[in-house]
Scaffold this active site. Structure first.
Site, PDB file in Angstrom:
ATOM      1  N   SER A 176     -12.501  -4.824  -1.094  1.00  0.00           N
ATOM      2  CA  SER A 176     -13.042  -4.311   0.175  1.00  0.00           C
ATOM      3  C   SER A 176     -14.543  -4.126   0.039  1.00  0.00           C
ATOM      4  O   SER A 176     -14.996  -3.488  -0.921  1.00  0.00           O
ATOM      5  CB  SER A 176     -12.420  -2.951   0.517  1.00  0.00           C
ATOM      6  OG  SER A 176     -11.054  -3.100   0.769  1.00  0.00           O
ATOM      7  N   LYS A 191      -5.665   4.722   8.084  1.00  0.00           N
ATOM      8  CA  LYS A 191      -6.321   5.031   6.813  1.00  0.00           C
ATOM      9  C   LYS A 191      -7.081   6.331   6.979  1.00  0.00           C
ATOM     10  O   LYS A 191      -8.025   6.401   7.767  1.00  0.00           O
ATOM     11  CB  LYS A 191      -7.272   3.885   6.437  1.00  0.00           C
ATOM     12  CG  LYS A 191      -7.947   4.038   5.080  1.00  0.00           C
ATOM     13  CD  LYS A 191      -8.759   2.764   4.781  1.00  0.00           C
ATOM     14  CE  LYS A 191      -9.810   2.969   3.718  1.00  0.00           C
ATOM     15  NZ  LYS A 191      -9.300   3.118   2.375  1.00  0.00           N
ATOM     16  N   ARG A 242       0.865  -1.193   0.000  1.00  0.00           N
ATOM     17  CA  ARG A 242       0.000   0.000   0.000  1.00  0.00           C
ATOM     18  C   ARG A 242       0.888   1.224   0.000  1.00  0.00           C
ATOM     19  O   ARG A 242       1.388   1.621   1.041  1.00  0.00           O
ATOM     20  CB  ARG A 242      -0.843   0.039   1.273  1.00  0.00           C
ATOM     21  CG  ARG A 242      -1.985  -0.925   1.323  1.00  0.00           C
ATOM     22  CD  ARG A 242      -2.630  -0.908   2.707  1.00  0.00           C
ATOM     23  NE  ARG A 242      -3.144   0.409   3.054  1.00  0.00           N
ATOM     24  CZ  ARG A 242      -4.323   0.881   2.658  1.00  0.00           C
ATOM     25  NH1 ARG A 242      -5.115   0.149   1.901  1.00  0.00           N
ATOM     26  NH2 ARG A 242      -4.722   2.081   3.011  1.00  0.00           N
TER      27      ARG A 242
HETATM   28  N1  TZP Z   1      -8.945  -0.423   5.524  1.00  0.00           N
HETATM   29  C1  TZP Z   1      -9.808  -0.353   6.509  1.00  0.00           C
HETATM   30  S1  TZP Z   1      -9.061   0.001   7.982  1.00  0.00           S
HETATM   31  C2  TZP Z   1      -7.529   0.063   7.259  1.00  0.00           C
HETATM   32  C3  TZP Z   1      -7.661  -0.194   5.907  1.00  0.00           C
HETATM   33  C4  TZP Z   1      -6.576  -0.212   4.946  1.00  0.00           C
HETATM   34  C5  TZP Z   1      -6.285   0.373   7.991  1.00  0.00           C
HETATM   35  C6  TZP Z   1      -5.889  -0.701   8.950  1.00  0.00           C
HETATM   36  O1  TZP Z   1      -4.725  -0.340   9.665  1.00  0.00           O
HETATM   37  P1  TZP Z   1      -4.512  -0.720  11.195  1.00  0.00           P
HETATM   38  O2  TZP Z   1      -3.254   0.036  11.576  1.00  0.00           O
HETATM   39  O3  TZP Z   1      -4.293  -2.196  11.254  1.00  0.00           O
HETATM   40  O4  TZP Z   1      -5.711  -0.239  11.943  1.00  0.00           O
END
Ligand code: TZP
Ligand code: MG
Length: 206
Positions: free
Chosen positions: A101, A130, A29
């Site tokens: 997703s 995010k 990402r």
């Molecule tokens: N999609 C939904 S939450 C997220 C993504 C890419 C981020 C998740 O990161 P973390 O640090 O594990 O909460």
């Protein structure tokens, strides 16, 4: 690669530690204001992919279908604002992994119809990894999707740690995706190992 810990700022080092700790899949990402672009992004992704190959761990590219194809990555993960899943499946062919997703049953229906190999559902809990993350939804949607599509693997994401991931599996999740729990850990290898052990214990009890 999300936010990194303060001790290990080199994402390649963090990735290698996570691989040594036993992660079973890696999603690349590279997004946001300061993200790498063009050739620099390609070379960085290629470096990550080669490392994943050394550990025989699938390497999946987030959003960027063309990059995934150029690299011959193992798969692509797309969200609802990216290219349409059925078109992506056509572009990448049957043999690459397609992750989508989803946030409700309707999106899950379309994803499985388009040939998604798995769906990501989240954020389960609040996250700061995010910027445009939706409101945390717990595991309710996951339960509904698991009930409707029992053969569609569901990956929970968002704010997950080894202390709070059990409900994802209880809700029918097949796996968990984590950024900060590993990347911001004092010791990413140890953290990944502990996560692996915790998940194994949960799955054994089922
Ligand atoms: N999609 C939904 S939450 C997220 C993504 C890419 C981020 C998740 O990161 P973390 O640090 O594990 O909460
Ligand atoms: Mg996306």
């Amino acid at each position: 690669m999300g936010s990194m810990n303060t001790k290990q700022n080199d994402p390649i080092e963090v990735l290698e530690l996570a691989l040594q700790g036993g992660i079973t899949c890696f999603q690349f990402r590279e997004k946001g204001v300061a993200s790498k672009q063009g050739q620099e992004k390609f070379l960085f992704a290629e470096k990550c992919m080669k490392l994943c190959r050394t550990y025989k761990v699938p390497f999946i590219v987030n959003d960027d279908v063309d990059l995934a194809l150029a690299l011959n990555a193992d798969g692509v993960h797309i969200g609802q604002d990216d290219e349409i899943a059925s078109q992506v499946r056509e572009k990448i062919g049957k043999d690459k992994i397609l992750g989508v997703s989803v946030h409700n049953e309707e999106e899950a229906f379309l994803a499985q119809k388009a040939g998604a190999d798995y769906v990501g559902v989240g954020p389960v809990y609040a996250t700061s990894s995010k910027e445009d993350a939706r409101t945390p939804a717990g595991t309710k949607v996951m339960e509904q999707v698991a009930f409707q599509y029992p053969y569609l693997p569901i990956v929970g994401i968002g704010g997950l740690t080894k202390e709070n991931l059990a409900p994802v599996f209880k809700a029918g999740g097949a796996g968990v995706a984590l950024i900060s729990a590993i990347a911001s850990a004092e010791n990413p290898q140890h953290q990944a190992k502990q996560l692996r052990a915790k998940i194994d214990r949960i799955l054994e009890r089922e």
